[in-house]
Scaffold this motif. Structure first.
Motif, mmCIF file in Angstrom:
data_model
loop_
_atom_site.group_PDB
_atom_site.id
_atom_site.type_symbol
_atom_site.label_atom_id
_atom_site.label_comp_id
_atom_site.label_asym_id
_atom_site.label_seq_id
_atom_site.Cartn_x
_atom_site.Cartn_y
_atom_site.Cartn_z
ATOM 1 N N SER A 165 0.986 -1.404 0.357
ATOM 2 C CA SER A 165 -0.287 0.278 0.037
ATOM 3 C C SER A 165 1.034 1.007 -0.253
ATOM 4 O O SER A 165 1.922 1.257 0.515
ATOM 5 N N SER A 166 0.402 1.932 -0.567
ATOM 6 C CA SER A 166 0.568 3.275 -0.754
ATOM 7 C C SER A 166 1.003 4.593 0.471
ATOM 8 O O SER A 166 0.626 3.836 1.729
ATOM 9 N N ASP A 215 -1.872 7.345 -4.083
ATOM 10 C CA ASP A 215 -1.202 7.120 -5.083
ATOM 11 C C ASP A 215 -1.904 7.227 -6.069
ATOM 12 O O ASP A 215 -2.597 6.073 -6.820
ATOM 13 N N GLU A 256 10.621 7.643 -10.702
ATOM 14 C CA GLU A 256 10.800 6.500 -11.626
ATOM 15 C C GLU A 256 9.128 6.804 -12.255
ATOM 16 O O GLU A 256 8.326 7.323 -12.213
ATOM 17 N N ARG A 278 6.416 6.140 -14.314
ATOM 18 C CA ARG A 278 5.463 5.324 -14.020
ATOM 19 C C ARG A 278 4.155 5.981 -14.672
ATOM 20 O O ARG A 278 4.074 6.652 -15.682
ATOM 21 N N ALA A 310 4.197 12.929 1.585
ATOM 22 C CA ALA A 310 3.976 12.181 -0.057
ATOM 23 C C ALA A 310 1.878 11.697 -0.665
ATOM 24 O O ALA A 310 1.625 12.176 -1.617
ATOM 25 N N HIS A 311 1.671 12.927 -0.042
ATOM 26 C CA HIS A 311 0.109 13.250 -0.580
ATOM 27 C C HIS A 311 0.199 14.293 -2.363
ATOM 28 O O HIS A 311 0.971 14.742 -1.901
ATOM 29 N N MET A 358 8.277 -1.118 -1.109
ATOM 30 C CA MET A 358 7.572 -0.067 -1.522
ATOM 31 C C MET A 358 6.386 0.266 0.113
ATOM 32 O O MET A 358 5.651 0.898 -0.267
ATOM 33 N N VAL A 359 6.520 -0.525 0.711
ATOM 34 C CA VAL A 359 4.788 -0.160 1.997
ATOM 35 C C VAL A 359 5.345 1.241 2.192
ATOM 36 O O VAL A 359 6.470 1.762 2.838
ATOM 37 N N GLY A 360 3.989 1.983 2.005
ATOM 38 C CA GLY A 360 4.245 3.258 2.691
ATOM 39 C C GLY A 360 4.646 3.609 1.743
ATOM 40 O O GLY A 360 5.238 5.306 2.274
ATOM 41 N N LYS A 361 5.252 3.766 0.440
ATOM 42 C CA LYS A 361 5.299 4.642 -0.237
ATOM 43 C C LYS A 361 4.945 4.839 -1.919
ATOM 44 O O LYS A 361 4.387 4.044 -2.278
ATOM 45 N N GLU A 362 5.668 6.208 -2.394
ATOM 46 C CA GLU A 362 4.836 6.352 -3.253
ATOM 47 C C GLU A 362 5.344 6.299 -4.718
ATOM 48 O O GLU A 362 6.426 6.178 -5.225
ATOM 49 N N THR A 363 4.628 5.485 -6.071
ATOM 50 C CA THR A 363 4.581 4.954 -6.614
ATOM 51 C C THR A 363 6.146 6.114 -7.370
ATOM 52 O O THR A 363 7.262 6.064 -8.179
ATOM 53 N N ARG A 364 6.058 7.542 -7.773
ATOM 54 C CA ARG A 364 6.436 8.235 -8.770
ATOM 55 C C ARG A 364 8.359 8.647 -7.877
ATOM 56 O O ARG A 364 8.509 9.383 -8.637
ATOM 57 N N PHE A 365 7.766 8.673 -6.773
ATOM 58 C CA PHE A 365 9.423 8.595 -5.681
ATOM 59 C C PHE A 365 9.870 7.170 -5.617
ATOM 60 O O PHE A 365 11.234 7.517 -5.841
ATOM 61 N N GLY A 366 9.143 6.368 -5.313
ATOM 62 C CA GLY A 366 10.025 5.104 -5.781
ATOM 63 C C GLY A 366 11.157 4.748 -4.370
ATOM 64 O O GLY A 366 11.008 5.572 -3.437
ATOM 65 N N ILE A 367 11.806 4.233 -4.041
ATOM 66 C CA ILE A 367 12.825 4.335 -2.950
ATOM 67 C C ILE A 367 13.591 5.351 -2.875
ATOM 68 O O ILE A 367 13.924 5.924 -1.947
ATOM 69 N N SER A 371 6.795 9.384 2.759
ATOM 70 C CA SER A 371 6.896 7.957 2.983
ATOM 71 C C SER A 371 6.212 7.825 4.530
ATOM 72 O O SER A 371 7.073 8.180 5.030
#
Lengths: 192, 575
Positions: free
Chosen positions: A123-124, A129, A173, A175, B248-249, B334-343, B363
């Motif tokens: 989960s995000s 997300d 990243e 996306r 993160a929003h 990736m738990v609690g992270k946003e796709t656009r930022f990644g790790i 995140s």
């Protein structure tokens, strides 16, 4: 000294309040409503003259006709943004991951032997997300194509359309915006 | 770490370091009343604002005590104003969702949190605060707290600069405060806000939009003056988000570009103040040593955190996730992270945020791997990896006084620092300033762990639960504001105790540090001789670093062993 300090403190407080707490935000609202009206109002998207959502805020898409976004600890409710906050060793975290994986495998048995993209079952951070990874979208493409009776190439073209690469080829990243992707699918089906 | 991750981090840090030099020089010019390029525009504004405050008030010279007193009274009044607005927001305008007044405990906690630059949030912005409160209470407080930290550091630098009058004139608090706003904070905010809006951050007075979803049903999307708050939140190392999910929003931090802007904003002033210190105190070589030591700590912290997040955990690997990056996905935790930022961009943001005591997160720290979470904890415990606006540099200098004292004992020389003899009074004050921090972290943590009310708020069990409570008080004491957010601290007990810890953490240490400055300012300068222990060398820089690590380890290692380290050894079977 005392009197000056007291009146000085009082006047400074009110001055900063008016300048920074009222004038500055209101000025910025004015400037930006004029300069970037769409973004300033939340990047909302209209289909057939109705607001269907924001391209930045994820919503829950369910069923085989749609691409699924990230799992959400906020129940995909924009009024409840937030993460699961489950620790790395948490039992509940493990249960969630396994349950999400099991549900996917039930629907698509061929997944049983393969590893999934990390964003697919975690989960995000915001719970809202709007994006998924390209690997995640590619994995879902044949399922959506089959359910919608669309050629796979067509769906893949739509994915490319909804994909944004790294900024300057380096930052962030790559996306796929699930919101945009699903709205284009909806618009296409409507036209057919 | 991938090549992409390496270059992202390297370039962002290089940009921040490069910006800090000219900006540090600019800050020195502003607070030495030298000519700057905004003068023609801003001199009349300053004069007008000075007139509003009172001509005599903004011109009187202040000793450290007068400076501290003016700061305390002003901050007190500002805190009161914030408390009042939050307590009656139900009757105030711009409240589209008709949110009620905040209860007294939460209002106290929030007022204390924002005026002390902590920005710990025991509420969710989107379901608690009216748009008016977000502007007139939160945004206002962010400017006020940031300017306070900045001017206190400037006054401290003036005290160290061997003033001719023995420290009777460290400048004028009101004048400095106005200049901090008009010359530093407001211009940057005015310019950067449209950049964020352009990228997608809302800036409006409209209430929530209603969306009719294509699958049926409706969604309410909260909007408001987000972007302007976001900029001062980062620039002022404040950290309190408009929304619960903070940076993160997608509305607070819509793209990788805004993520970079937000990282640079939160690093800017704290980095620059080291340069400003060098110029104002006339110790550029020493400033270079300090900058290097702090940058070293920061780079190590980022390295550990990013690597740990990339590696993920056995739990993640065991649940059939692609753990390595590549093939169009980012792998890792990736738990609690946003796709656009990644790790990379997530771990970088959160680590910088806890180093610079901003406390905003893109995140969820609670879901970080044990070592990455510990990096954040340690940075707040040391509280001087550049640190918050102003106070970070001051904390680092306190460790410096300590290091000089210990080195002096070792080699049998009179300890001298910045051309002044370090004697009993300075050592006592510096020790107190450094001891307050662990005291107000560890005692309340122990109390919370021992009491049923404290433990009832936990979101996780076991050693991670201990980390949640430890993190809360560390964050409050360091005036950071980030959280292991699983802890539900919106209870009367946590609201009160955390509020008090934040107030102590801010004002007691500032007053003690200003007292050290005042005491040094009153001393005659001793000429540097061959027998003087040089402090502006790489050797002493290493000793300085060692002092910080030893003092930090002695104080906090037991707590860390019970929390994140225990979790680490539990999670990774073979360590």
């Amino acid at each position: 000294m005392w009197r000056e300090t007291m009146t000085g403190a009082l006047r400074l407080t009110l001055l900063v309040w008016v300048v920074c707490g009222l004038c500055y935000p209101l000025l910025e609202v004015g400037i930006n409503e004029l300069a970037f009206p769409a973004a300033a109002n939340g990047s909302l998207v209209r289909l057939n003259h109705r607001i269907v959502g924001s391209r930045l805020i994820g919503e829950r898409f369910t069923g085989p006709l749609w691409f699924a976004g990230r799992p959400s600890a906020a129940n995909d409710n924009p009024m409840r943004s937030g993460a699961s906050n489950l620790g790395p060793a948490s039992r509940r975290l493990r249960d969630h991951l396994w349950a999400r994986r099991a549900r996917l495998v039930r629907q698509h048995p061929s997944l049983a032997t393969r590893r999934l993209p990390a964003d697919m079952i975690t989960s995000s951070g915001s719970g809202l997300d709007p994006d998924i990874s390209p690997a995640n979208a590619d994995l879902q493409a044949p399922w959506v194509a089959r359910a919608r009776h669309l050629p796979l190439a067509r769906v893949e073209a739509l994915i490319t359309h909804a994909t944004r690469g790294r900024w300057l080829g380096l930052f962030g990243e790559p996306r796929v915006n699930v919101q945009v992707l699903n709205w284009t699918l909806a618009a296409q089906s409507g036209r057919r | 770490m991938t090549a992409n991750g390496f270059w992202q981090i390297t370039l962002i840090l290089a940009a921040a370091f490069a910006l800090s030099v000219p900006f540090g020089r600019y800050l020195a010019r502003v607070f030495r009343n030298e000519h700057t390029w905004l003068d023609t525009l801003l001199n009349p504004v300053d004069r007008l604002l000075g007139h509003v405050i009172g001509r005599r008030t903004v011109e009187m010279p202040m000793s450290w005590k007068e400076y501290a007193l003016s700061m305390l009274i002003t901050n007190g009044l500002m805190g009161l104003l914030i408390y009042l607005i939050l307590s009656v927001q139900g009757t105030l305008p711009l409240n589209p969702l008709k949110f009620p007044d905040l209860n007294p405990f939460l209002a106290f906690n929030t007022a204390a949190s924002f005026i002390t630059n902590t920005n710990w949030q025991n509420y969710s912005g989107e379901t608690t605060l009216s748009l008016f409160s977000q502007m007139a209470a939160i945004t206002f407080a962010m400017f006020a707290a940031a300017a306070t930290g900045l001017v206190v550091a400037i006054a401290f630098f003036r005290a160290l600069a061997a003033p001719a009058d023995g420290g009777r004139n460290l400048g004028n608090f009101y004048r400095d405060f106005i200049r901090a706003l008009t010359r530093v904070l407001l211009p940057l905010c005015l310019v950067v806000t449209p950049l964020l809006v352009w990228q997608g951050s809302p800036e409006t007075l409209h209430g929530p939009a209603v969306a009719h979803l294509v699958q049926g049903g409706a969604q309410r999307i909260p909007l408001g003056p987000v972007a302007d708050l976001e900029v001062i939140k980062q620039l002022g190392t404040n950290g309190g988000g408009f929304f619960n999910a903070n940076s993160a929003h997608p509305y607070e931090n819509p793209t990788p570009l805004t993520n970079i802007v937000e990282i640079l904003l939160m690093m800017l002033t704290s980095l620059s103040l080291v340069v400003t210190f060098g110029i104002m105190v006339g110790q550029r070589r020493l400033a270079r040593v300090m900058y290097t030591v702090m940058a070293l700590m920061l780079v190590v912290a980022i390295g550990v955190a990013v690597h740990a997040e990339w590696a993920g955990t056995p739990v993640l690997a065991g649940s059939g996730i692609m753990i390595h990056a590549g093939h169009g996905q980012m792998g890792g935790n990736m738990v609690g992270k946003e796709t656009r930022f990644g790790i990379t961009d997530s771990a970088l943001f959160d680590t910088v945020s806890t180093a610079f005591t901003t406390g905003s997160v893109n995140s969820a720290l609670d879901s970080y791997t044990p070592l990455a979470g510990m990096v954040s904890l340690v940075q707040m415990m040391l509280n001087c990896v550049f640190g918050g606006k102003g106070v970070g540099t001051m904390n680092f200098l306190m460790y410096g006084i300590f290091a000089v004292f210990i080195a002096g004992l070792m080699v049998g020389r009179t300890p001298e620092f910045l051309g002044k003899k370090i004697e009993r009074r300075e050592i006592v004050l510096a020790s107190l300033a450094l001891l307050v921090h662990p005291l107000i972290i560890l005692l309340p943590t122990a109390w919370a762990l021992a009491s049923p009310t404290g433990v009832a708020a936990l979101g996780n069990t076991g050693s991670h639960g201990l980390s949640e409570i430890l993190y809360a008080f560390t964050s409050a004491a360091a005036n950071n504001g980030s959280a292991f957010a699983g802890l539900n601290a919106n209870t009367p007990w946590y609201n009160t105790v955390l509020g008090l810890v934040m107030l102590f953490g801010r004002y007691v240490s500032i007053i003690l540090m200003l007292a050290v400055g005042g005491s040094l300012a009153a001393k005659p300068t001793v000429p540097s001789t061959i027998g003087t222990l040089r402090t502006d060398t790489a050797l002493f820089g290493g000793f300085w670093l060692a002092t910080i690590i030893v003092v930090g380890a002695l104080t906090f290692l037991p707590a860390l062993v019970l929390g994140p380290l225990a979790e680490f050894f539990m999670l990774y079977p073979h360590g």
